[in-house]
Design an enzyme around this catalytic site. Structure first.
Site, PDB file in Angstrom:
ATOM      1  N   GLU A  42     -13.532 -13.591  -1.882  1.00 48.60           N
ATOM      2  CA  GLU A  42     -12.039 -13.844  -2.033  1.00 48.60           C
ATOM      3  C   GLU A  42     -11.715 -15.180  -2.298  1.00 48.60           C
ATOM      4  O   GLU A  42     -10.902 -15.375  -2.814  1.00 48.60           O
ATOM      5  CB  GLU A  42     -11.668 -13.365  -0.513  1.00 48.60           C
ATOM      6  CG  GLU A  42     -11.965 -11.774  -0.369  1.00 48.60           C
ATOM      7  CD  GLU A  42     -11.116 -10.932  -1.135  1.00 48.60           C
ATOM      8  OE1 GLU A  42     -10.017 -11.522  -1.737  1.00 48.60           O
ATOM      9  OE2 GLU A  42     -11.397  -9.809  -1.066  1.00 48.60           O
ATOM     10  N   TYR A 122      -3.562 -14.740   3.104  1.00 50.69           N
ATOM     11  CA  TYR A 122      -4.135 -13.679   2.064  1.00 50.69           C
ATOM     12  C   TYR A 122      -5.864 -13.429   2.517  1.00 50.69           C
ATOM     13  O   TYR A 122      -6.290 -12.328   2.766  1.00 50.69           O
ATOM     14  CB  TYR A 122      -4.072 -13.779   0.651  1.00 50.69           C
ATOM     15  CG  TYR A 122      -4.739 -12.812  -0.249  1.00 50.69           C
ATOM     16  CD1 TYR A 122      -4.755 -11.562  -0.227  1.00 50.69           C
ATOM     17  CD2 TYR A 122      -6.297 -13.438  -0.824  1.00 50.69           C
ATOM     18  CE1 TYR A 122      -5.355 -10.840  -1.117  1.00 50.69           C
ATOM     19  CE2 TYR A 122      -7.041 -12.668  -1.541  1.00 50.69           C
ATOM     20  CZ  TYR A 122      -6.912 -11.190  -1.551  1.00 50.69           C
ATOM     21  OH  TYR A 122      -7.741 -10.603  -2.271  1.00 50.69           O
ATOM     22  N   ASP A 140      -1.219  -9.742  -2.609  1.00 48.99           N
ATOM     23  CA  ASP A 140      -1.821 -10.655  -3.793  1.00 48.99           C
ATOM     24  C   ASP A 140      -0.949 -10.414  -5.021  1.00 48.99           C
ATOM     25  O   ASP A 140       0.038  -9.820  -4.854  1.00 48.99           O
ATOM     26  CB  ASP A 140      -3.117 -10.936  -3.741  1.00 48.99           C
ATOM     27  CG  ASP A 140      -3.740  -9.530  -4.479  1.00 48.99           C
ATOM     28  OD1 ASP A 140      -2.894  -8.427  -4.547  1.00 48.99           O
ATOM     29  OD2 ASP A 140      -4.864  -9.655  -4.971  1.00 48.99           O
TER      30      ASP A 140
END
Length: 349
Positions: A42, A122, A140
């Site tokens: 990520e 996020y 996102d």
């Protein structure tokens, strides 16, 4: 949109179960992914598309297969493994956070992840849902595009997207739902050529019904890139050269060729004189110019050969930015050009 939320959830999750991408950080059972692999992925993919990021991800995990290995490594080795990914503050924060995790263990919820260096809402939501099964909806670019089109909202704000994502999130399969929405945006509901007939939500999509799905969401207004000029010195060659440690948010911690920015009212010749005086170097020929885009800046780097008694470092083992690799490539290109040049009449070897 007329479909009830349970119907939308069922349609998208059924599609994901059949067509979800096989990605290396999705090892393990649903909602119980390896937190280290998910976290690294990520962070790395924040500014990199999956197709390009897979190479960097595999290389990074090969260098640091565990969080302990990452925590124990010198930051220079981490930056070297991150080379080519850009936005190097991410790598420095990843290293700092790994040291905290190695000492205290992995966080187990959204709040714990959010408290780590370099982890925003996020990333915290993604890791919490994928690795711990926590009901946290991600937000996102892919999620924004899918939901903006589904609801026909051209001017979708972050708050609007988060509210819709929270409402749609599957409480039973939050990790799978987040992965499904991201996969749909990456592979079907793409920015320029959405494959609407293949979309499991097509029958309920307001943007498709409008006939112009690519109009949703409206493009964000982006700041124009600022033109920046700088001078760099290549003292040595593409194997051994004088290098300096960069400062600042963008390239801080990396090594690079000695560089001097050209001031707003300055000139390339003045910048060349300044950097040579600072290093006690004698300037040589202009090797050429290279350009590179970097966070709202378009950099043009004028690369000069120079001589100096300063110690040189091995280029291959130093963590360098793409800009410096381009600069070093000028010398390689020049050498290849000279080697390939045809002999003129009367010349000899």
């Amino acid at each position: 949109m007329s479909a009830p939320i349970p119907e939308l959830r069922a349609a998208l999750l059924a599609w994901f179960d059949a067509a979800g991408r096989d990605l290396p950080w999705r090892l393990g059972s649903e909602g119980r992914r390896d937190p280290y692999r998910v976290w690294v992925a990520e962070i790395l993919l924040q500014q990199t598309q999956v197709a390009r990021g897979l190479h960097y991800y595999d290389r990074f995990l090969e260098a640091f297969p565990t969080v302990e290995a990452l925590a124990d490594a010198p930051v220079e080795a981490v930056l070297k493994a991150w080379e080519g990914c850009g936005y190097y503050a991410r790598a420095r924060n990843l290293h700092r956070a790994a040291q905290l995790i190695a000492a205290d263990g992995f966080p187990t919820d959204y709040g714990g992840w959010l408290a780590l260096p370099g982890v925003g809402p996020y990333t915290a939501a993604a890791v919490a849902s994928l690795a711990h099964g926590e009901a946290r909806a991600v937000n996102d670019g892919n999620v924004r595009r899918v939901l903006s089109r589904l609801y026909g909202e051209a001017r979708s704000t972050d708050a609007w997207v988060q509210a819709r994502a929270d409402a749609l999130l599957s409480p039973d399969r939050p990790g799978a739902w987040n992965e499904a929405v991201m996969d749909l945006g990456a592979t079907v509901c793409t920015p320029r050529a959405p494959r609407c007939p293949e979309c499991p939500l097509a029958a309920h999509c307001a943007a498709r019904a409008s006939g112009t799905p690519t109009a949703f969401p409206a493009p964000k207004v982006r700041t124009a890139a600022r033109a920046v000029q700088a001078v760099a010195l290549l003292i040595g060659d593409d194997r051994q050269a004088v290098l300096e440690r960069r400062e600042g948010q963008l390239l801080g911690g990396l090594m690079g060729l000695p560089m001097q920015a050209v001031g707003p009212d300055g000139s390339v010749s003045e910048a060349l004189k300044t950097v040579c005086e600072r290093l006690g170097a004698t300037p040589g020929e202009l090797l050429g110019q290279v350009s590179h885009s970097m966070t709202h800046r378009q950099i043009t780097l004028h690369v000069y050969a120079a001589t100096s008694g300063l110690p040189r470092q091995a280029v291959a083992t130093a963590a360098l930015s793409k800009l410096d690799h381009k600069a070093l490539g000028l010398l390689q290109a020049r050498q290849q050009s000279l080697f390939a040049a045809p002999l003129t009449e009367g010349s000899s070897v």
